[in-house]
Design an enzyme around this catalytic site. Structure first.
Site, PDB file in Angstrom:
ATOM      1  N   ASP A 163      -3.157  28.749  46.242  1.00  0.00           N
ATOM      2  CA  ASP A 163      -4.309  28.332  45.446  1.00  0.00           C
ATOM      3  C   ASP A 163      -4.733  26.884  45.727  1.00  0.00           C
ATOM      4  OD1 ASP A 163      -6.243  28.392  43.419  1.00  0.00           O
ATOM      5  OD2 ASP A 163      -4.806  27.744  41.899  1.00  0.00           O
ATOM      6  N   ASN A 416       7.882  27.047  46.308  1.00  0.00           N
ATOM      7  CA  ASN A 416       7.074  27.258  45.114  1.00  0.00           C
ATOM      8  C   ASN A 416       6.687  28.725  45.006  1.00  0.00           C
ATOM      9  OD1 ASN A 416       5.161  26.197  42.895  1.00  0.00           O
ATOM     10  ND2 ASN A 416       3.809  27.447  44.186  1.00  0.00           N
ATOM     11  N   GLU A 417       6.979  29.310  43.867  1.00  0.00           N
ATOM     12  CA  GLU A 417       6.512  30.654  43.518  1.00  0.00           C
ATOM     13  C   GLU A 417       6.647  31.658  44.656  1.00  0.00           C
ATOM     14  OE1 GLU A 417       2.750  30.681  41.500  1.00  0.00           O
ATOM     15  OE2 GLU A 417       3.641  29.733  39.755  1.00  0.00           O
ATOM     16  N   ASN A 471       7.344  27.934  36.293  1.00  0.00           N
ATOM     17  CA  ASN A 471       5.883  27.816  36.225  1.00  0.00           C
ATOM     18  C   ASN A 471       5.428  28.905  35.264  1.00  0.00           C
ATOM     19  OD1 ASN A 471       6.246  25.968  38.237  1.00  0.00           O
ATOM     20  ND2 ASN A 471       5.130  27.093  39.820  1.00  0.00           N
ATOM     21  N   TYR A 473       2.563  30.383  32.315  1.00  0.00           N
ATOM     22  CA  TYR A 473       1.174  30.306  31.832  1.00  0.00           C
ATOM     23  C   TYR A 473       0.959  31.200  30.608  1.00  0.00           C
ATOM     24  CZ  TYR A 473       0.167  27.545  35.958  1.00  0.00           C
ATOM     25  OH  TYR A 473       0.150  26.540  36.901  1.00  0.00           O
ATOM     26  N   TYR A 477      -2.678  32.911  31.717  1.00  0.00           N
ATOM     27  CA  TYR A 477      -2.727  34.155  32.506  1.00  0.00           C
ATOM     28  C   TYR A 477      -2.175  35.331  31.699  1.00  0.00           C
ATOM     29  CZ  TYR A 477      -3.890  31.391  36.638  1.00  0.00           C
ATOM     30  OH  TYR A 477      -4.503  30.548  37.528  1.00  0.00           O
ATOM     31  N   GLU A 510       5.244  23.901  35.891  1.00  0.00           N
ATOM     32  CA  GLU A 510       3.801  24.153  35.782  1.00  0.00           C
ATOM     33  C   GLU A 510       3.534  24.812  34.448  1.00  0.00           C
ATOM     34  OE1 GLU A 510       1.715  26.308  38.896  1.00  0.00           O
ATOM     35  OE2 GLU A 510       2.773  25.227  40.478  1.00  0.00           O
ATOM     36  N   TRP A 555       0.500  21.454  34.864  1.00  0.00           N
ATOM     37  CA  TRP A 555      -0.370  21.791  35.993  1.00  0.00           C
ATOM     38  C   TRP A 555      -1.802  21.630  35.571  1.00  0.00           C
ATOM     39  CZ3 TRP A 555       0.862  22.150  40.889  1.00  0.00           C
ATOM     40  CH2 TRP A 555      -0.080  22.689  41.794  1.00  0.00           C
TER      41      TRP A 555
HETATM   42  C1  BDP Z   1       0.616  28.704  40.246  1.00  0.00           C
HETATM   43  C2  BDP Z   1       0.684  27.975  41.577  1.00  0.00           C
HETATM   44  C3  BDP Z   1      -0.392  26.913  41.737  1.00  0.00           C
HETATM   45  C4  BDP Z   1      -1.696  27.391  41.151  1.00  0.00           C
HETATM   46  C5  BDP Z   1      -1.506  27.653  39.671  1.00  0.00           C
HETATM   47  C6  BDP Z   1      -2.794  28.152  39.000  1.00  0.00           C
HETATM   48  O1  BDP Z   1       1.947  27.443  41.835  1.00  0.00           O
HETATM   49  O2  BDP Z   1      -0.522  26.596  43.088  1.00  0.00           O
HETATM   50  O3  BDP Z   1      -2.736  26.497  41.379  1.00  0.00           O
HETATM   51  O4  BDP Z   1      -0.513  28.619  39.475  1.00  0.00           O
HETATM   52  O5  BDP Z   1      -3.016  29.353  39.000  1.00  0.00           O
HETATM   53  O6  BDP Z   1       0.612  30.039  40.536  1.00  0.00           O
HETATM   54  O7  BDP Z   1      -3.566  27.336  38.541  1.00  0.00           O
END
Ligand code: BDP
Length: 604
Positions: A163, A416-417, A471, A473, A477, A510, A555
């Protein structure tokens, strides 16, 4: 690998400035022995993408060419001359006067080559061919395709499997530096702190080339006072009443290394270093014997016009913005940052999680909603499909060789991820962790940061890591806009990790919500500045309820450019600053929270 500096025995020719540039249309063969045809002016260091105001250049996938003339002053010819690239993204072939003199793959680490044998007096033609192609063998990982257009011409396309925009070019400083023919090749410094006695043993290992009668090492403090002097290439000294490098209160010693022949100093190099102790004990991350709490960010090297190219004014500003809101750390998401930034962080006392460019290690990564709607999107089969292991070993080697002496580097992030939940992940990652641990003489903790599909019951690799880096969300998400449900889900997951690993520290690397500067709502609507603040307040409550939670890196520091996608409106808007570094509303909330949390001793 030593950073080029001027000393009494070494000098530097700066090759930054305006070069000539052209994209390779692959219609006519380009001869690196001749000046490029129809080339345009371009600034180095910087990404090429945003400089020329041409769509075909901005979106170009394939090869590009850079060119400039280089004249070496006569007095330098008796020295060993080295051409050094801070980075060249992502693969480079370098030619002097038509002859290929080096090749390097990997867009975020430096490389260099001795050039004495290729130079002539007067003008020399320096040409660099670059590729910005990323595929299933490179890091980062790209989805690469070749098609044929109506005229029968090959069309290459790199679709980022991550991303952020695939900026490319000569991103970091390019220099020719000189050393004597016998020279100091490398220095490795390993401090070992005795907190009780306020002293430190410092081990210095020096690699040299050529002949020296002796190698002298002098340790100087910040007042230039000599605190130790030793002779040899593997030496130890003990510093009493040691000044520790502390988060946000840096203290840097200097190791002056001199190669001596017949009593004369033939080569001399000075390496700065900090003395600090990092330990993980019972779920806490200790710096110098006190539990450290990470407050900060995932970032990007991303600015207007420069793209991913070095922008030192932005680096300085970003660190000052961090300090202004009480942050103390960041992760070099998702690739090694410039050496200039690492040196700045040493000076400023910023704690850095230093990450490899291993991003996109997931075949199922997708921003394509139509694919999702028509049957679940891309398939998971990462560890059989991707062939990145060799590149991954190489970036770990190059990153540690470059950053091993930096006091600011307190943790290595291996990836990362990635698809850490898929079968084959353990077999892929175990040798990488072993390699990093073997190479780093300072024995820093190693980690990877995990995606939401990697949960306590599905992560196949969490046993390898020293810190659980998540990370997450919830509320963005997942449970989008429903912060009540999100809060419960986030807290429940942390409990599971604590149960699984009572002795491993846990942190968020994140969490964030896309927010458009200037969007407001009375109703807590996603994308507004009010929602972003509610989202962060919710997460803070979750963090404060978890005993072994050692840090929050949100993030993202600032909005940044990404590829096109229906989830992205001129890029990712999760910044708490916009791309111009103007604050969004939440900055005031975070400043209040972070200023009230001490760097050391927050969670005893
Ligand atoms: C994570 C990633 C990051 C993305 C972020 C997002 O590590 O690179 O920019 O989410 O979705 O999946 O904003």
């Amino acid at each position: 690998m030593l950073y080029p500096i001027v000393t009494q025995t070494r000098s530097i020719l700066d090759l930054n400035g305006i070069w000539k540039f052209t994209i390779d249309k692959e219609v006519e063969k380009i001869d690196p022995a001749k000046p490029l045809k129809n080339a345009k002016n371009i600034a180095v260091p910087a990404s090429f993408n945003d400089q020329l105001a041409l769509q075909e250049i901005r979106q170009h996938s394939g090869f590009v060419w850079y060119q400039r003339e280089v004249t070496i002053p006569n007095y330098m010819f008796n020295e060993r001359l080295v051409l050094r690239f801070g980075s060249a993204t992502h693969e480079a072939w370098v030619y002097i006067n038509g002859k290929e003199i080096t090749h390097h793959k990997g867009g975020f680490t430096p490389f260099e080559v001795e050039i004495n044998n290729f130079l002539k007096t007067g003008k020399n033609l320096l040409i660099v061919k670059l590729s910005n192609i990323l595929d299933y063998t490179t890091l980062p990982v790209g989805n690469y395709s070749e098609t044929v257009d109506a005229n029968g011409k090959k069309v290459r396309k790199v679709d980022e499997n991550f991303d952020f925009f695939n900026y490319a070019g000569l991103h970091r400083p390019i220099k020719i530096y000189s050393t004597p023919k016998s020279y100091i090749e490398d220095i490795t410094i390993v401090p070992d702190v005795d907190l009780k006695n306020k002293s430190a043993k410092v081990n210095v290992e020096i690699a040299t080339k050529g002949k020296f009668d002796a190698v002298k090492v002098t340790i100087l403090d910040e007042e230039e006072k000599e605190v130790a002097q030793m002779t040899g290439t593997t030496v130890d000294c003990t510093i009493q009443n040691v000044h520790l490098w502390q988060p946000m209160q840096a203290y840097l010693y200097r190791a002056k290394v001199e190669g001596i022949v017949k009593g004369e100093v033939v080569d001399c190099y000075t390496e700065e270093f900090g003395i600090r102790k990092i330990e993980i004990v019972k779920g806490k991350f200790f710096i110098n014997g006190e539990p450290f709490y990470f407050k900060g960010f995932g970032k990007h090297e991303d600015t207007y016009v420069n793209g991913r190219g070095l922008n030192e004014a932005y680096n300085v500003l970003d660190i000052n913005l961090m300090k202004a809101i009480g942050a103390n750390s960041f992760r070099t998401s998702h690739y090694p940052y410039s050496e200039e930034m690492m040196r700045l962080c040493d000076r400023e006392g910023i704690v850095v999680i230093d990450e490899t460019p291993a991003v996109g290690l997931m075949t199922a990564f997708n921003f394509d909603i139509s694919a999702l709607l028509s049957g679940g999107g891309k398939k998971e089969n990462t560890w059989n499909t991707m062939h990145t292991h060799e590149a991954h070993m190489q970036v770990i080697r190059e990153l540690i060789a470059r950053d091993k002496n930096h006091a600011c580097v307190c943790v290595w992030s291996i990836a990362n991820e990635a698809s850490n939940h898929e079968e084959g992940a353990y077999e892929y990652f175990a040798p990488l962790f072993a390699l990093a641990r073997e190479l780093d003489k300072q024995k820093r903790p190693c980690t990877y940061v995990s995606i939401m599909s990697t949960m306590p019951n599905t992560d196949k690799t969490s046993s390898l890591t020293d810190i659980i880096c998540l990370n997450r969300y919830y509320g963005w998400y997942l449970q989008h806009g429903d912060l009540l449900t999100a809060e419960k889900a986030a807290a429940a997951e942390l409990k599971e990790w604590e149960k699984l690993y009572p002795d491993k520290p846990i942190m968020y690397t994140e969490y964030g919500a896309d927010t458009v500067s200037g969007f407001h709502s009375m109703y807590g609507e996603p994308f507004t500045e009010e929602f972003q603040q509610d989202y962060y307040e919710m997460n803070s409550r979750v963090f404060d309820g978890c005993k072994n939670f050692v840090g929050e890196q949100l993030w993202n520091f600032a909005d940044f450019q990404t590829k096109f996608g229906i989830f992205r409106v001129q890029g990712n808007k999760k910044g708490i600053f916009n791309r111009a570094r103007e604050p969004k509303m939440v900055v005031r909330y975070l400043r209040k929270r972070w200023k009230s949390i001490p760097d050391l001793g927050f969670k005893k």
